[in-house]
Design a protein around this motif. Structure first.
Motif, mmCIF file in Angstrom:
data_model
loop_
_atom_site.group_PDB
_atom_site.id
_atom_site.type_symbol
_atom_site.label_atom_id
_atom_site.label_comp_id
_atom_site.label_asym_id
_atom_site.label_seq_id
_atom_site.Cartn_x
_atom_site.Cartn_y
_atom_site.Cartn_z
ATOM 1 N N LYS A 40 0.810 -1.217 0.000
ATOM 2 C CA LYS A 40 0.000 0.000 0.000
ATOM 3 C C LYS A 40 0.843 1.268 0.000
ATOM 4 O O LYS A 40 1.911 1.333 0.589
ATOM 5 N N HIS A 41 0.315 2.267 -0.665
ATOM 6 C CA HIS A 41 0.903 3.600 -0.724
ATOM 7 C C HIS A 41 0.289 4.396 0.422
ATOM 8 O O HIS A 41 -0.880 4.751 0.376
ATOM 9 N N GLY A 42 1.068 4.616 1.456
ATOM 10 C CA GLY A 42 0.546 5.319 2.625
ATOM 11 C C GLY A 42 1.030 6.748 2.675
ATOM 12 O O GLY A 42 0.647 7.587 1.869
ATOM 13 N N CYS A 43 1.939 7.021 3.581
ATOM 14 C CA CYS A 43 2.369 8.393 3.832
ATOM 15 C C CYS A 43 3.449 8.877 2.866
ATOM 16 O O CYS A 43 3.640 10.069 2.707
ATOM 17 N N GLU A 44 4.177 7.965 2.263
ATOM 18 C CA GLU A 44 5.295 8.263 1.362
ATOM 19 C C GLU A 44 6.433 8.987 2.081
ATOM 20 O O GLU A 44 7.286 9.597 1.457
ATOM 21 N N LEU A 45 6.446 8.898 3.403
ATOM 22 C CA LEU A 45 7.482 9.539 4.214
ATOM 23 C C LEU A 45 8.198 8.550 5.128
ATOM 24 O O LEU A 45 9.032 8.951 5.932
ATOM 25 N N GLY A 46 7.827 7.266 5.047
ATOM 26 C CA GLY A 46 8.451 6.271 5.899
ATOM 27 C C GLY A 46 7.959 6.274 7.323
ATOM 28 O O GLY A 46 8.652 5.806 8.222
ATOM 29 N N GLU A 47 6.759 6.776 7.541
ATOM 30 C CA GLU A 47 6.258 6.889 8.908
ATOM 31 C C GLU A 47 5.101 5.956 9.243
ATOM 32 O O GLU A 47 4.792 5.779 10.413
ATOM 33 N N CYS A 48 4.454 5.345 8.246
ATOM 34 C CA CYS A 48 3.240 4.576 8.552
ATOM 35 C C CYS A 48 3.405 3.060 8.441
ATOM 36 O O CYS A 48 2.643 2.320 9.045
ATOM 37 N N GLY A 49 4.355 2.583 7.655
ATOM 38 C CA GLY A 49 4.583 1.148 7.522
ATOM 39 C C GLY A 49 3.673 0.439 6.543
ATOM 40 O O GLY A 49 3.809 -0.768 6.345
ATOM 41 N N GLY A 99 -9.847 -11.033 13.527
ATOM 42 C CA GLY A 99 -10.165 -9.619 13.310
ATOM 43 C C GLY A 99 -8.951 -8.717 13.379
ATOM 44 O O GLY A 99 -9.065 -7.547 13.751
ATOM 45 N N GLY A 100 -7.793 -9.237 12.999
ATOM 46 C CA GLY A 100 -6.579 -8.435 13.000
ATOM 47 C C GLY A 100 -6.548 -7.412 11.885
ATOM 48 O O GLY A 100 -5.656 -6.576 11.826
ATOM 49 N N SER A 101 -7.529 -7.482 11.018
ATOM 50 C CA SER A 101 -7.611 -6.547 9.909
ATOM 51 C C SER A 101 -9.028 -6.002 9.843
ATOM 52 O O SER A 101 -9.987 -6.764 9.886
ATOM 53 N N GLN A 102 -9.138 -4.706 9.747
ATOM 54 C CA GLN A 102 -10.461 -4.116 9.552
ATOM 55 C C GLN A 102 -10.516 -3.479 8.178
ATOM 56 O O GLN A 102 -10.951 -4.116 7.233
ATOM 57 N N CYS A 103 -10.035 -2.263 8.024
ATOM 58 C CA CYS A 103 -10.060 -1.674 6.681
ATOM 59 C C CYS A 103 -9.049 -2.377 5.783
ATOM 60 O O CYS A 103 -9.217 -2.432 4.569
ATOM 61 N N GLY A 104 -7.963 -2.910 6.370
ATOM 62 C CA GLY A 104 -6.991 -3.690 5.626
ATOM 63 C C GLY A 104 -5.846 -2.907 5.023
ATOM 64 O O GLY A 104 -4.921 -3.496 4.476
ATOM 65 N N TYR A 105 -5.874 -1.602 5.125
ATOM 66 C CA TYR A 105 -4.845 -0.812 4.464
ATOM 67 C C TYR A 105 -3.460 -1.063 5.060
ATOM 68 O O TYR A 105 -2.482 -1.180 4.337
ATOM 69 N N CYS A 106 -3.373 -1.172 6.359
ATOM 70 C CA CYS A 106 -2.089 -1.384 7.023
ATOM 71 C C CYS A 106 -1.663 -2.843 7.032
ATOM 72 O O CYS A 106 -0.499 -3.155 7.269
ATOM 73 N N THR A 107 -2.591 -3.736 6.768
ATOM 74 C CA THR A 107 -2.379 -5.164 6.980
ATOM 75 C C THR A 107 -1.210 -5.756 6.204
ATOM 76 O O THR A 107 -0.429 -6.511 6.789
ATOM 77 N N PRO A 108 -1.029 -5.482 4.906
ATOM 78 C CA PRO A 108 0.101 -6.112 4.217
ATOM 79 C C PRO A 108 1.452 -5.811 4.866
ATOM 80 O O PRO A 108 2.269 -6.715 5.044
ATOM 81 N N GLY A 109 1.669 -4.565 5.241
ATOM 82 C CA GLY A 109 2.929 -4.214 5.885
ATOM 83 C C GLY A 109 3.090 -4.877 7.239
ATOM 84 O O GLY A 109 4.177 -5.332 7.597
ATOM 85 N N ILE A 110 2.005 -4.950 7.990
ATOM 86 C CA ILE A 110 2.048 -5.605 9.298
ATOM 87 C C ILE A 110 2.326 -7.094 9.129
ATOM 88 O O ILE A 110 3.128 -7.674 9.866
ATOM 89 N N SER A 134 6.080 -1.684 15.881
ATOM 90 C CA SER A 134 5.956 -0.284 16.285
ATOM 91 C C SER A 134 6.031 0.694 15.109
ATOM 92 O O SER A 134 5.545 1.812 15.221
ATOM 93 N N GLY A 135 6.594 0.292 14.001
ATOM 94 C CA GLY A 135 6.662 1.162 12.830
ATOM 95 C C GLY A 135 5.476 1.035 11.902
ATOM 96 O O GLY A 135 5.429 1.671 10.851
ATOM 97 N N ASN A 136 4.506 0.196 12.268
ATOM 98 C CA ASN A 136 3.313 -0.018 11.449
ATOM 99 C C ASN A 136 2.111 0.598 12.159
ATOM 100 O O ASN A 136 1.695 0.110 13.204
ATOM 101 N N LEU A 137 1.569 1.648 11.571
ATOM 102 C CA LEU A 137 0.430 2.326 12.172
ATOM 103 C C LEU A 137 -0.886 1.724 11.687
ATOM 104 O O LEU A 137 -1.024 1.372 10.524
ATOM 105 N N ILE A 146 -4.493 -7.383 16.464
ATOM 106 C CA ILE A 146 -3.267 -7.634 15.692
ATOM 107 C C ILE A 146 -2.301 -8.450 16.535
ATOM 108 O O ILE A 146 -1.762 -9.473 16.072
ATOM 109 N N PHE A 147 -2.074 -8.050 17.772
ATOM 110 C CA PHE A 147 -1.151 -8.771 18.641
ATOM 111 C C PHE A 147 -1.653 -10.196 18.897
ATOM 112 O O PHE A 147 -0.870 -11.146 18.872
ATOM 113 N N GLU A 148 -2.955 -10.343 19.119
ATOM 114 C CA GLU A 148 -3.528 -11.677 19.329
ATOM 115 C C GLU A 148 -3.363 -12.549 18.086
ATOM 116 O O GLU A 148 -3.072 -13.747 18.201
ATOM 117 N N ALA A 149 -3.533 -11.967 16.921
ATOM 118 C CA ALA A 149 -3.375 -12.730 15.684
ATOM 119 C C ALA A 149 -1.932 -13.186 15.502
ATOM 120 O O ALA A 149 -1.681 -14.324 15.088
#
Length: 161
Positions: A40-49, A99-110, A134-137, A146-149
């Motif tokens: 996913k294309h997130g922040c493009e600044l290396g801050e969201c993961g 349920g470690g994923s809801q919208c799913g946008y962050c999920t691939p990086g996590i 910690s680097g994945n928002l 997420i932690f449980e998964a």
């Protein structure tokens, strides 16, 4: 200065030959040229993961890596996590089940960051999982699922499930 660079790399265990502009990032190469849109294309600044992939087995933020730096290297994206037979990776299964994923946008990086953690440490503590991720928002889950998964997938991968 060359206007086009020719690259040879391995993406999800497949050899890839491509040509890119020298300013193109790994994220752009994956999404635009190779049609691997799981990253996913997130922040493009290396801050969201959101754009995390594995480069030679190590998590990197693909928005910060030039595609040219990947010549001769190996990249794994979320599309490469499932087995060749279409079986989901235990992390993917656990995220779906718990349920470690809801919208799913962050999920691939996590998922890829967690995969790296579990390859290094099959028995991570909750604190170690939190540190690794910690680097994945994530704005949707509150992180507990997420932690449980990740904990569930670790147990599954150890044969305890």
């Amino acid at each position: 200065m060359k206007s086009i660079l020719h690259l040879s790399l391995t993406v999800n265990d497949e050899a890839v030959e491509t040509s890119v502009a020298p300013y193109k990032t790994l994220l752009e190469l994956l999404r635009e040229d190779l049609n691997l849109t799981g990253t996913k294309h997130g922040c493009e600044l290396g801050e969201c993961g959101a754009c995390a992939v594995l480069l030679d087995g190590q998590p990197v933020l693909s928005c910060l890596v030039l595609a040219a730096a990947c010549d001769g290297r190996s990249v794994e994206t979320v599309e490469g996590m499932a087995s060749g037979a279409g079986q989901l990776h235990p992390l993917q299964e656990a995220f779906a089940d718990l349920g470690g994923s809801q919208c799913g946008y962050c999920t691939p990086g996590i998922l890829l960051t967690a995969q790296h953690l579990l390859e290094k440490n099959p028995h991570p503590t909750r604190d170690q999982i939190a540190e690794a991720l910690s680097g994945n928002l994530c704005r949707c889950t509150g992180y507990n699922q997420i932690f449980e998964a990740v904990e569930s997938a670790a147990a599954w991968m150890r044969g305890e499930r």
